[in-house]
Design an enzyme around this catalytic site. Structure first.
Site, PDB file in Angstrom:
ATOM      1  N   SER A   1       0.621  -1.303  -0.330  1.00  0.00           N
ATOM      2  CA  SER A   1       0.091   0.150   0.364  1.00  0.00           C
ATOM      3  C   SER A   1       0.603   1.333   0.017  1.00  0.00           C
ATOM      4  CB  SER A   1      -1.035  -0.001   1.059  1.00  0.00           C
ATOM      5  OG  SER A   1      -1.814  -0.702   1.053  1.00  0.00           O
TER       6      SER A   1
ATOM      7  N   LYS B   1      -0.065   3.420  -2.800  1.00  0.00           N
ATOM      8  CA  LYS B   1      -0.849   4.404  -2.776  1.00  0.00           C
ATOM      9  C   LYS B   1      -0.157   6.005  -3.054  1.00  0.00           C
ATOM     10  CE  LYS B   1      -4.318   0.942  -1.057  1.00  0.00           C
ATOM     11  NZ  LYS B   1      -4.829   0.612   0.394  1.00  0.00           N
TER      12      LYS B   1
ATOM     13  N   TYR C   1      -4.018  -2.815 -10.207  1.00  0.00           N
ATOM     14  CA  TYR C   1      -3.677  -2.649  -9.051  1.00  0.00           C
ATOM     15  C   TYR C   1      -3.077  -3.595  -8.707  1.00  0.00           C
ATOM     16  CZ  TYR C   1      -4.905  -1.625  -3.957  1.00  0.00           C
ATOM     17  OH  TYR C   1      -4.940  -1.785  -2.668  1.00  0.00           O
TER      18      TYR C   1
ATOM     19  N   TYR D   1      -4.647   3.586   8.133  1.00  0.00           N
ATOM     20  CA  TYR D   1      -5.645   2.923   7.716  1.00  0.00           C
ATOM     21  C   TYR D   1      -6.544   3.598   9.873  1.00  0.00           C
ATOM     22  CZ  TYR D   1      -3.699   0.569   4.626  1.00  0.00           C
ATOM     23  OH  TYR D   1      -3.242   0.490   3.596  1.00  0.00           O
TER      24      TYR D   1
ATOM     25  N   VAL E   1       1.000  -3.777   3.623  1.00  0.00           N
ATOM     26  CA  VAL E   1       0.938  -4.981   4.840  1.00  0.00           C
ATOM     27  C   VAL E   1       2.442  -5.407   4.133  1.00  0.00           C
ATOM     28  CG1 VAL E   1      -1.405  -5.497   5.303  1.00  0.00           C
ATOM     29  CG2 VAL E   1      -0.050  -6.334   2.822  1.00  0.00           C
TER      30      VAL E   1
END
Length: 311
Positions: free
Chosen positions: A71, A74, A198, A246, A264
């Protein structure tokens, strides 16, 4: 940002002590075993790299070992989209913390297909979908990779195809998210294109040293290539601070006080604006899906340096 900058020598000595301390603690957490290619990674690893404003790179532990950034990618896909369409992206994705798991579908249903922010999975899928508009998946991925390589001044940054295929084989929650987006009219491209792009984006492999160098464009360090405007860098910093971890984002901001983005794969990209770009990796995760040893290291580094966006 208050606090004195440590000398490279003092920082290097601290990082060496920190690496030893983390191995001594042995509190590693659990790897992301729901992605088969990540399930076999030894959690008892730790690397850290800090690129200072004067160009000095300090590192310790497994700082040159490649890992799946997941992530953290991103951040860079959002930078690419902001460069392409600017503020228009905010018509499709919000800018608020989610308070939920990174792959939660609940908020997406309640808010009628508009993801809460671009760093949860649904929001990142919208960003990836925007990158795909008018181009092939190969072209969209090339844009992200090119941006990262240019930011890091390193062409030896690639996608781990085995990790991408592993995610594609097990990514049913992301399939649910992207189909929800489609059902609400917030997907422009075919579902398989958005998902495939993705999954490959998340499978980019970097070392801490490479990631710290790539992060210099977000940190606004001297000598960074001019591929991201200061205004857009500030926007990304704000989102990293409020949404980058998060449902642990508030606690990270409270304890560390710096913008950061987790993945992760166990990586962390942390920014001390104008002062340093920091990359940390330890693949074992805590209960919220963030690197357990990496989060501890981030707190210790912030305490040592005094770096904080809160003064």
């Amino acid at each position: 940002m208050a606090g004195a900058n440590p000398t490279p020598e003092a920082l290097q000595a601290f990082l060496d002590r920190l690496s030893a301390e983390i191995h001594e603690r042995g509190d590693w957490g659990k790897v992301a075993d729901y992605i088969p290619e990540l399930a076999d990674v030894d959690p008892a690893q730790f690397g850290i790299a800090v690129l200072l404003a004067d160009g000095s790179m300090c590192s310790a532990g497994a700082a040159r070992v490649g890992f799946s950034v997941q992530s953290i990618s991103k951040v860079f896909s959002l930078a690419c989209v902001l460069g392409r369409i600017g503020e228009q992206i905010w018509q499709r994705v919000g800018r608020e913390p989610s308070g939920s798991r990174f792959d939660s579908i609940l908020l997406l249903e309640l808010e009628k297909g508009i993801p809460r922010n671009p760093f949860i999975n649904a929001g990142a899928l919208v960003v990836t979908d925007e990158l795909l508009t008018g181009r092939t998946p190969r072209d969209a991925l090339s844009e992200i990779i090119h941006f990262i390589r240019l930011a890091a001044d390193d062409d030896d940054i690639h996608i781990d195809r085995a990790v991408a295929m592993s995610e594609q084989d097990t990514g049913d929650r992301n399939r649910a998210l992207v189909n929800y987006l489609k059902s609400y009219g917030n997907l422009k491209n075919p579902v398989d294109y958005a998902l495939g792009t993705y999954f490959h984006q998340c499978a980019i492999e970097m070392s801490c040293i490479q990631l710290a160098r790539a992060g210099r464009v977000i940190a606004g360090l001297p000598g960074a290539p001019a591929i991201l405007s200061p205004t857009r860098a500030r926007r990304i910093n704000a989102l990293m601070l409020t949404c980058g971890h998060y449902d642990e984002s508030g606690d990270f901001a409270f304890r560390v006080g710096l913008p950061g983005k987790s993945g992760v794969g166990g990586g962390l990209l942390i920014v001390a604006p104008g002062r340093a770009s920091i990359a940390i990796w330890s693949p074992g995760l805590n209960d919220t899906g963030n690197s357990r040893a990496g989060t501890f290291a981030a707190r210790r580094l912030a305490e040592f340096t005094g770096w904080s966006v809160f003064g």
